[in-house]
Scaffold this motif. Structure first.
Motif, mmCIF file in Angstrom:
data_model
loop_
_atom_site.group_PDB
_atom_site.id
_atom_site.type_symbol
_atom_site.label_atom_id
_atom_site.label_comp_id
_atom_site.label_asym_id
_atom_site.label_seq_id
_atom_site.Cartn_x
_atom_site.Cartn_y
_atom_site.Cartn_z
ATOM 1 N N ASP A 1 0.865 -1.180 0.000
ATOM 2 C CA ASP A 1 0.000 0.000 0.000
ATOM 3 C C ASP A 1 0.904 1.232 0.000
ATOM 4 O OD1 ASP A 1 -1.653 2.134 0.570
ATOM 5 O OD2 ASP A 1 -2.850 1.073 2.066
ATOM 6 N N GLN A 2 1.016 1.891 -1.147
ATOM 7 C CA GLN A 2 1.967 2.978 -1.293
ATOM 8 C C GLN A 2 1.649 4.158 -0.371
ATOM 9 O OE1 GLN A 2 4.807 2.729 -3.021
ATOM 10 N NE2 GLN A 2 4.139 0.621 -3.388
ATOM 11 N N GLU A 3 0.372 4.438 -0.167
ATOM 12 C CA GLU A 3 -0.007 5.530 0.730
ATOM 13 C C GLU A 3 0.429 5.214 2.161
ATOM 14 O OE1 GLU A 3 -1.908 9.308 1.605
ATOM 15 O OE2 GLU A 3 -1.124 8.344 -0.213
ATOM 16 N N TRP A 4 0.185 3.966 2.575
ATOM 17 C CA TRP A 4 0.590 3.574 3.929
ATOM 18 C C TRP A 4 2.110 3.625 4.069
ATOM 19 C CZ3 TRP A 4 3.872 0.070 6.052
ATOM 20 C CH2 TRP A 4 3.786 -0.119 7.434
ATOM 21 N N LEU A 5 2.823 3.139 3.051
ATOM 22 C CA LEU A 5 4.278 3.134 3.111
ATOM 23 C C LEU A 5 4.827 4.554 3.220
ATOM 24 C CD1 LEU A 5 5.159 0.414 0.443
ATOM 25 C CD2 LEU A 5 5.337 0.219 2.936
ATOM 26 N N ALA A 6 4.226 5.480 2.473
ATOM 27 C CA ALA A 6 4.688 6.872 2.518
ATOM 28 C C ALA A 6 4.466 7.475 3.901
ATOM 29 C CB ALA A 6 3.967 7.690 1.454
ATOM 30 N N LYS A 7 3.286 7.235 4.469
ATOM 31 C CA LYS A 7 2.999 7.754 5.810
ATOM 32 C C LYS A 7 3.861 7.070 6.859
ATOM 33 C CE LYS A 7 -1.820 9.133 4.999
ATOM 34 N NZ LYS A 7 -3.227 8.940 5.432
ATOM 35 N N SER A 8 4.094 5.775 6.690
ATOM 36 C CA SER A 8 4.939 5.039 7.621
ATOM 37 C C SER A 8 6.351 5.594 7.630
ATOM 38 C CB SER A 8 4.958 3.558 7.249
ATOM 39 O OG SER A 8 5.830 2.833 8.077
ATOM 40 N N ALA A 9 6.866 5.958 6.451
ATOM 41 C CA ALA A 9 8.209 6.526 6.367
ATOM 42 C C ALA A 9 8.275 7.867 7.093
ATOM 43 C CB ALA A 9 8.612 6.696 4.906
ATOM 44 N N ILE A 10 7.224 8.667 6.982
ATOM 45 C CA ILE A 10 7.201 9.968 7.653
ATOM 46 C C ILE A 10 7.122 9.790 9.167
ATOM 47 C CG2 ILE A 10 5.892 12.116 7.933
ATOM 48 C CD1 ILE A 10 5.000 11.684 4.960
ATOM 49 N N MET A 11 6.297 8.850 9.620
ATOM 50 C CA MET A 11 6.207 8.594 11.052
ATOM 51 C C MET A 11 7.535 8.054 11.588
ATOM 52 S SD MET A 11 3.397 9.494 12.449
ATOM 53 C CE MET A 11 3.529 8.605 14.000
ATOM 54 N N GLY A 12 8.187 7.190 10.794
ATOM 55 C CA GLY A 12 9.495 6.689 11.199
ATOM 56 C C GLY A 12 10.516 7.808 11.280
ATOM 57 N N ALA A 13 10.463 8.732 10.309
ATOM 58 C CA ALA A 13 11.371 9.878 10.319
ATOM 59 C C ALA A 13 11.132 10.744 11.552
ATOM 60 C CB ALA A 13 11.178 10.699 9.046
ATOM 61 N N LEU A 14 9.867 10.930 11.920
ATOM 62 C CA LEU A 14 9.534 11.714 13.108
ATOM 63 C C LEU A 14 10.110 11.069 14.370
ATOM 64 C CD1 LEU A 14 7.971 13.981 14.582
ATOM 65 C CD2 LEU A 14 5.988 12.453 14.607
ATOM 66 N N ASN A 15 9.954 9.763 14.501
ATOM 67 C CA ASN A 15 10.461 9.074 15.682
ATOM 68 C C ASN A 15 11.988 9.199 15.797
ATOM 69 O OD1 ASN A 15 7.951 8.176 16.587
ATOM 70 N ND2 ASN A 15 8.020 6.339 15.323
ATOM 71 N N LEU A 16 12.686 8.961 14.687
ATOM 72 C CA LEU A 16 14.144 9.058 14.717
ATOM 73 C C LEU A 16 14.599 10.507 14.895
ATOM 74 C CD1 LEU A 16 15.233 6.481 11.981
ATOM 75 C CD2 LEU A 16 15.181 6.204 14.466
ATOM 76 N N TYR A 17 13.862 11.432 14.319
ATOM 77 C CA TYR A 17 14.153 12.866 14.503
ATOM 78 C C TYR A 17 14.095 13.229 15.986
ATOM 79 C CZ TYR A 17 13.079 17.906 14.507
ATOM 80 O OH TYR A 17 13.055 19.260 14.773
ATOM 81 N N LEU A 18 13.037 12.785 16.666
ATOM 82 C CA LEU A 18 12.885 13.088 18.092
ATOM 83 C C LEU A 18 13.995 12.423 18.911
ATOM 84 C CD1 LEU A 18 9.008 12.754 18.453
ATOM 85 C CD2 LEU A 18 10.363 14.857 18.579
ATOM 86 N N ASP A 19 14.375 11.203 18.528
ATOM 87 C CA ASP A 19 15.475 10.533 19.221
ATOM 88 C C ASP A 19 16.760 11.343 19.081
ATOM 89 O OD1 ASP A 19 13.745 8.462 19.859
ATOM 90 O OD2 ASP A 19 14.377 7.211 18.169
ATOM 91 N N PHE A 20 17.037 11.811 17.867
ATOM 92 C CA PHE A 20 18.266 12.576 17.611
ATOM 93 C C PHE A 20 18.252 13.887 18.389
ATOM 94 C CE2 PHE A 20 21.185 15.406 15.609
ATOM 95 C CZ PHE A 20 22.172 14.635 15.022
ATOM 96 N N ILE A 21 17.161 14.634 18.302
ATOM 97 C CA ILE A 21 17.073 15.943 18.955
ATOM 98 C C ILE A 21 17.278 15.808 20.460
ATOM 99 C CG2 ILE A 21 15.466 17.776 19.614
ATOM 100 C CD1 ILE A 21 16.562 18.289 16.908
#
Length: 251
Positions: free
Chosen positions: A217-237
């Motif tokens: 599901d390309q829409e789900w994959l795109a949103k999943s990538a953004i949520m993953g980026a948010l989680n790792l972003y918060l970890d880094f910050i």
């Protein structure tokens, strides 16, 4: 957590396709996170520049903008607004498009830059750059380990979340106590918690993709990538901010 090799074996000939898709997915996660980090850094630097000016004797003083964001009740809104947006992200992610979710993330990164802009007034630019480099190296190593390890670390999640809740409570309490010992303890525990979360979140992003790969599901994959980026972003910050309390040289 399902074992990566077991899932791949279950899809037979599609294993190679899933491997390629996983690489693309992780590249999307890290790419989105990196853009968010760049936006935050530029916003923090720009807002800090707008906040100060030179006084009559050449001293550094706050501008009207600086007074508003650092020395008025508005500072509390700026401080907690990113946290509100994080909780809001989980509520709206399923009701907006992938493009909308990405725009939301970049807006959050900008607001986070405003919230963090005061570090340029507190710490020297050299120490900020050095701490950022150290954080980047540590983050890369932890994330790589989380991605490549065959050990199932999904069990870390509940302990890390409980530790994070305790860390938030202790930080709020220390606002009123102003205890140097508690501040030091919070900083040490914060580094450990977000180091663990970096590895844990990386493995979870990988596993989530593998578990949903067959649907494609390309829409789900795109949103999943953004949520993953948010989680790792918060970890880094957060890892960066806690390390800065140890390594940063104050102005």
């Amino acid at each position: 957590m399902a074992d990566f090799q077991t899932i791949r074996a279950g899809v037979g000939a599609r294993a190679g396709q899933i491997d390629e898709g996983l690489k693309a997915h992780m590249n999307k996660v890290y790419g989105t996170m990196s853009v968010g980090m760049l936006i935050t850094a530029l916003a923090a630097w720009a807002f800090s520049g707008l906040a100060v000016t030179s006084g009559p004797a050449g001293e550094t003083v706050l501008t009207a903008f600086g007074q508003a964001i650092y020395a008025s009740p508005l500072k509390w809104l700026i401080m907690f607004a990113p946290l509100i947006m994080v909780f809001g992200f989980g509520a709206v992610i399923n009701r907006i498009s992938a493009a909308g979710a990405q725009l939301y993330f970049y807006g959050f990164a900008t607001l986070m830059g405003l919230s963090l802009s005061s570090i340029f007034l507190v710490y020297t630019g050299v120490s900020i750059a050095q701490t950022f480099l150290i954080t980047a190296i540590a983050f890369a190593g932890l994330s790589l380990w989380g991605y490549t390890t065959k050990k199932d670390i999904s069990g870390w999640g509940s302990f890390l979340i409980m530790g994070l809740i305790g860390l938030i409570v202790a930080s709020i309490v220390n606002i009123f106590l102003a205890s140097p010992a508690l501040h030091f303890a919070v900083s040490v525990i914060g580094v450990l918690i977000f180091a663990g979360l970096t590895a844990y979140d990386t493995q979870r992003i990988k596993t989530d993709y593998i578990q949903h790969a067959q649907a494609m599901d390309q829409e789900w994959l795109a949103k999943s990538a953004i949520m993953g980026a948010l989680n790792l972003y918060l970890d880094f910050i957060n890892l960066f901010m806690f390390l800065l309390q140890f390594l940063g040289n104050r102005e």
